[in-house]
Design an enzyme around this catalytic site. Structure first.
Site, PDB file in Angstrom:
ATOM      1  N   ASN A  42       0.853  -1.197   0.000  1.00  0.00           N
ATOM      2  CA  ASN A  42       0.000   0.000   0.000  1.00  0.00           C
ATOM      3  C   ASN A  42       0.887   1.245   0.000  1.00  0.00           C
ATOM      4  OD1 ASN A  42       0.648  -0.741   2.709  1.00  0.00           O
ATOM      5  ND2 ASN A  42      -1.057   0.430   3.521  1.00  0.00           N
ATOM      6  N   ILE A  43       0.439   2.230  -0.757  1.00  0.00           N
ATOM      7  CA  ILE A  43       1.174   3.481  -0.892  1.00  0.00           C
ATOM      8  C   ILE A  43       0.189   4.607  -0.590  1.00  0.00           C
ATOM      9  CG2 ILE A  43       2.565   4.922  -2.421  1.00  0.00           C
ATOM     10  CD1 ILE A  43       3.050   2.296  -4.100  1.00  0.00           C
ATOM     11  N   GLU A  44       0.340   5.176   0.605  1.00  0.00           N
ATOM     12  CA  GLU A  44      -0.600   6.204   1.041  1.00  0.00           C
ATOM     13  C   GLU A  44      -0.184   7.564   0.505  1.00  0.00           C
ATOM     14  OE1 GLU A  44      -0.983   5.628   5.309  1.00  0.00           O
ATOM     15  OE2 GLU A  44      -2.218   3.849   4.950  1.00  0.00           O
ATOM     16  N   CYS A  53      -3.936   0.533  -2.693  1.00  0.00           N
ATOM     17  CA  CYS A  53      -3.781  -0.659  -1.852  1.00  0.00           C
ATOM     18  C   CYS A  53      -2.705  -1.595  -2.418  1.00  0.00           C
ATOM     19  CB  CYS A  53      -5.086  -1.446  -1.792  1.00  0.00           C
ATOM     20  SG  CYS A  53      -6.438  -0.572  -1.006  1.00  0.00           S
ATOM     21  N   GLU A  55      -2.873  -4.800  -3.025  1.00  0.00           N
ATOM     22  CA  GLU A  55      -3.362  -5.740  -4.045  1.00  0.00           C
ATOM     23  C   GLU A  55      -3.343  -5.097  -5.424  1.00  0.00           C
ATOM     24  OE1 GLU A  55      -4.677  -4.914  -1.164  1.00  0.00           O
ATOM     25  OE2 GLU A  55      -6.073  -6.424  -0.405  1.00  0.00           O
ATOM     26  N   CYS A  85     -10.134  -4.895   0.097  1.00  0.00           N
ATOM     27  CA  CYS A  85     -11.251  -3.945   0.142  1.00  0.00           C
ATOM     28  C   CYS A  85     -12.125  -4.119  -1.100  1.00  0.00           C
ATOM     29  CB  CYS A  85     -10.710  -2.513   0.221  1.00  0.00           C
ATOM     30  SG  CYS A  85     -10.112  -1.872  -1.352  1.00  0.00           S
ATOM     31  N   CYS A  88     -10.524  -3.217  -4.504  1.00  0.00           N
ATOM     32  CA  CYS A  88      -9.554  -4.221  -4.955  1.00  0.00           C
ATOM     33  C   CYS A  88     -10.261  -5.484  -5.447  1.00  0.00           C
ATOM     34  CB  CYS A  88      -8.568  -4.561  -3.843  1.00  0.00           C
ATOM     35  SG  CYS A  88      -7.403  -3.211  -3.531  1.00  0.00           S
TER      36      CYS A  88
END
Ligand code: THU
Length: 125
Positions: A42-44, A53, A55, A85, A88
């Site tokens: 995940n890359i916020e 996310c 995935e 989620c 995804c």
């Protein structure tokens, strides 16, 4: 490649997560039909909605490298359970409604569902 090995790769990948806002470090390991593994994290983002996310990161890497056929995806969040989620689930459904989705509290307590079980009647044009 066993489910346990794939889950371990997801846990290892999660070390590269960029999650300064949630501190929830997610890793995914996506196994193709021909045995290649694409990992993702995940890359916020400061603009929260721009977050991606783990995935989808793994799927985007794989699709953009030409992979199209997928067996399984293992997902780990902070080393334990993390199920995909809704976005995804739909994203993966486009390419692989029958993919096996693996997660669990640890490598000895994994559960497996097909994506179709997690997203019945998913949308596809
Ligand atoms: N996250 C994932 O990477 N995968 C999921 O399927 C659920 C949520 C991430 C997004 C965000 O960076 C953090 O987990 C908390 O929601």
């Amino acid at each position: 490649m066993t489910d346990k090995e794939l889950f371990r790769m997801a846990v290892e990948a999660s070390e590269n997560a960029y999650a300064p806002f949630s501190n929830f470090h997610v890793g995914a390991a996506l196994l193709t039909e021909d045995g290649k593994v694409f990992t993702g994290v995940n890359i916020e983002n400061s603009s929260y909605g721009a977050t991606i996310c783990a995935e989808r990161t793994a799927m985007v890497k794989a699709i953009s490298e030409g992979a199209r056929d997928f067996q399984s995806i293992a997902i780990a969040g902070n080393g334990g359970t993390s199920w995909p989620c809704g976005i995804c689930r739909q994203f993966m459904y486009e390419f692989c409604p029958d993919i096996r989705v693996i997660s669990g509290e640890n490598e000895d307590e994994l559960k497996v569902y097909t994506l179709k079980e997690l997203l019945p009647e998913g949308f596809k044009l």
